[in-house]
Write an enzyme that holds these catalytic residues in place. Sequence first.
Site, PDB file in Angstrom:
ATOM      1  N   GLU A  79      23.118  32.746   2.687  1.00 51.94           N
ATOM      2  CA  GLU A  79      24.107  31.706   2.938  1.00 51.94           C
ATOM      3  C   GLU A  79      25.506  31.999   2.403  1.00 51.94           C
ATOM      4  O   GLU A  79      26.485  31.555   2.983  1.00 51.94           O
ATOM      5  CB  GLU A  79      23.613  30.375   2.330  1.00 51.94           C
TER       6      GLU A  79
ATOM      7  N   SER B 248     -15.580 -23.000   3.768  1.00 59.64           N
ATOM      8  CA  SER B 248     -15.735 -23.859   2.590  1.00 59.64           C
ATOM      9  C   SER B 248     -15.248 -23.219   1.297  1.00 59.64           C
ATOM     10  O   SER B 248     -15.219 -23.890   0.252  1.00 59.64           O
ATOM     11  CB  SER B 248     -17.204 -24.260   2.435  1.00 59.64           C
TER      12      SER B 248
END
Length: 676
Positions: A105, A379
Amino acid sequence: MLIRRRSFREQAPRPRTLLIVLLSGLLLLGGCGIGVAGGARLAYTAVMRDLPKAADLKSRPMAQVTSLYDRTGAQLLYEFYVERRFWVDLRDVSPVMIRATLAAEDVSFYTHPGYDVRGIIRAVVNDLTRRRSGTQGGSTITQQLVKRLLLSSEQTYIRKMRELVLAVQVEEVYSKDEVLELYLNQVFYGNQSYGIEAAALSYFDKHASDLNLAEATILAGLVQAPSDYDPVINPKAALDRQDDVLSVMVRYQMVTQAEADAARLEAEAFAYKQLRTDIKVPHFAFFAREQLSRRVDPEALRGGLSVITTIDLAQQQMAQDIVTKRVAGLKSQRVNNGALAAINPRTGEILAMVGSVDFNNAEIDGQVNVATSLRQPGSAFKPLAFAALFATRKFLPATTVIDEAITRPDASAPSGIYRPVNYDGKFHGTVTLRSALANSYNIPALLVQETIGTKELVRFARALGIVTPLPEVESLTLGAGTVRLLDMVGAYAAFANDGIRVDPTPFLRISSKSGTVIWDATEVRGERVLPSEAAYMVTSVLSENRARYPMFGTVLDLAGGRIAAVKTGTTNDYKDSLTIGYTPSLVVGVWVGNTDSKPMMQVAGSLGAGGIWKEFMDTWLKGQPQETFPMPATVRTGMVCGVPELLYVGAPPPQCGIAGAGPVRTPRPTPDLPPA
């Protein structure tokens, strides 16, 4: 992560900055037909307007991976990310990786001032001729970093000039090593890998510190075009790119020719590791991720977190095995799925969460987490109504009510009349509230709801942590609303914890990547949501085995006579079967049914979910000390309405009957049955 900065303050543009702008204007605008003076003036104005500050390079947290661990912190459950990145210091990157990056790079990185004149000229020439050539691009490492972190990716000459100016300023603020460290942690290497540590782990299953020359040059070559040079998809292109990098390294005497040749041969034999996302306890992991996004600032989450969850993997596996085995045993009764949630009522810690019998089974919609999905409770909702009644301090478990046929107006019914019945199809005459709740009689529960008021029941349920839709209808106490199993377990936890509710949580500790603690479970404090007397009375009823024998027998009794409070729930059409129960230190809720809500073949809560609940409780609690529920100082045992029962200390005489109970009569005794 801490970056050391040089001193920096606002100041007028330095001669070097002006030189860069002038150079840029000449090269980039002069070539477009603009005069030298006019080009430089125009360039300077456009570049310097609203220019970001170089010192802001680290103003926003770099996206990193968030990792979820089990409660020991030793077992990784799941990782997720905006960008899959693991920060690594420059000293922990292999030296050969650093050299390979410079070769690929920016070979003159340590000698240029942030820009490279030859690189700029090369980029302009390539742009004008529409060519792309060479091992390196026109941007230095510093410029690439500025573009990624401070600027947009728009392709304009003005943006390029701003990049050059900022690159110079960045190098006045940060050292070369700091810039390179930021770069190596920022760039994308493909394969969901941002930064060199993630790339090393993804491709080679090793840390960046352990990369050798062959591996380093493959990775360094990826940055220019990760998709084009993907070694998994395009191995030849990756090797060609590696050859370019190695050639530069040889030319600049970073490696010998022999070392480069050996690296080429080694790379030809690479078998690359494909990135896999292995998730342990996926239902819990995804639930924890969702909760994390609600609890933590988005920027902190983007920066990556280390999360110690509450899950106990051994107990989690036990829960999964029990649910899977028991549901398989119910297959003939048209049952294909089950769920379980277990929490510590004192801390709210979620100890186990089973969302389905098989996460990967598409036929049962296995990826749906039923523990957090909307279902009807049947319930199992009744204890909330009885707790609200006891909280008024006007009624006690000894209070009686008549269980007989009743009718109520109901505009939604074809006949305009609501005629509730009990699960067993019978009416049981005058019963105590203890017997009514323990045996889950419907008529008494409806009368309890009418006594406290439906709006009050909804308010009370909200206080207990039920946040899902609750219709204000007569049958709310029978389970007409929709709830989440986890929320119901959290509500029951308040009964187990003396009326104090602690929000269920999947977290023990949440920390930033730098180790700063963001949230700690030890700092959590519960909130009293019902009087301790009311909580204890509900618990006393639900934990008395003999009180429920008329309806349920001994199927829910725990091994060894261990004391636990428990309640079941079954919807009218057998779409949902639930059991929720607890000791002082453990609350467990279980659901059984079909994910698509198809009816089961008469699988009641006590027989479907109840079997799972009992086996899980017996297994978890085996070998642990017997626990009892402590009676509050404000409750004692005495003669109440002619029977020995619980009563409030210092309270006025209770009502011995509730509305609809008619004259008070001696309740029928509970028959004696042998223990399970």
